[in-house]
Write an enzyme that holds these catalytic residues in place. Structure first.
Site, PDB file in Angstrom:
ATOM      1  N   HIS A 168     -15.012 -37.967 -17.426  1.00  0.00           N
ATOM      2  CA  HIS A 168     -14.801 -38.386 -16.096  1.00  0.00           C
ATOM      3  C   HIS A 168     -15.530 -38.483 -15.235  1.00  0.00           C
ATOM      4  CE1 HIS A 168     -10.639 -36.232 -18.126  1.00  0.00           C
ATOM      5  NE2 HIS A 168     -12.097 -35.122 -18.076  1.00  0.00           N
ATOM      6  N   TYR A 183     -13.676 -42.858  -6.984  1.00  0.00           N
ATOM      7  CA  TYR A 183     -14.457 -43.150  -8.813  1.00  0.00           C
ATOM      8  C   TYR A 183     -15.290 -44.157  -8.224  1.00  0.00           C
ATOM      9  CZ  TYR A 183     -10.186 -41.441 -10.227  1.00  0.00           C
ATOM     10  OH  TYR A 183      -8.846 -40.768 -10.192  1.00  0.00           O
TER      11      TYR A 183
END
Length: 148
Positions: A100, A22
């Site tokens: 995402h 991330y």
């Protein structure tokens, strides 16, 4: 024009959780970048994050009542199994774009499937913060086209 950005479970931990997947950007930084892009595009961007599935469904219901013009959603892990969130989103008539940070199709097998996929305009995944920014541009473009 108003775009609602929905951040699901655990996304408040961006910047702390698994930086390999991330990155190190925080949710506040993502929201700030979405706000700047929203101003450039001439739209109001509202952000909402929760770790409670029912609260996310309630916010989606409110979006229906508020007649938001588009929704950008990163449901986090709920993407893969929450039929409740899917059903709430299906009430909306505006464009919905799923985003995402990581490429969910290059990760664990359970992440390859999205229960939201068949009701959203499309999906942007794997580009980090740019997934959100590309998603916002797409949502706005489709909302404008829908309004004619």
């Amino acid at each position: 024009m108003k775009v609602l950005v929905l951040h699901g479970i655990n996304l408040n931990m961006f910047g702390k959780r698994d930086p390999k997947q991330y990155g190190t950007v925080t949710l506040d930084q993502i929201n700030d970048q979405l706000g700047v892009l929203g101003k450039e595009l001439g739209v109001a961007v509202e952000n909402f994050q929760t770790n409670f599935e029912g609260a996310l469904c309630e916010r989606i219901h409110q979006a229906h009542h508020d007649k938001v013009d588009a929704v950008l959603i990163n449901a986090g892990a709920w993407t893969h199994y929450s039929y409740g969130i899917r059903d709430a989103l299906s009430i909306l008539t505006c464009p919905i774009v799923e985003v995402h940070m990581s490429n969910i199709h290059a990760r664990e097998a359970f992440r390859h499937h999205s229960v939201l996929a068949d009701i959203v305009q499309g999906q942007v995944a794997g580009f980090g913060v740019d997934s959100y920014l590309l998603g916002l541009r797409t949502a706005v473009n489709h909302a404008r086209a829908q309004k004619g």
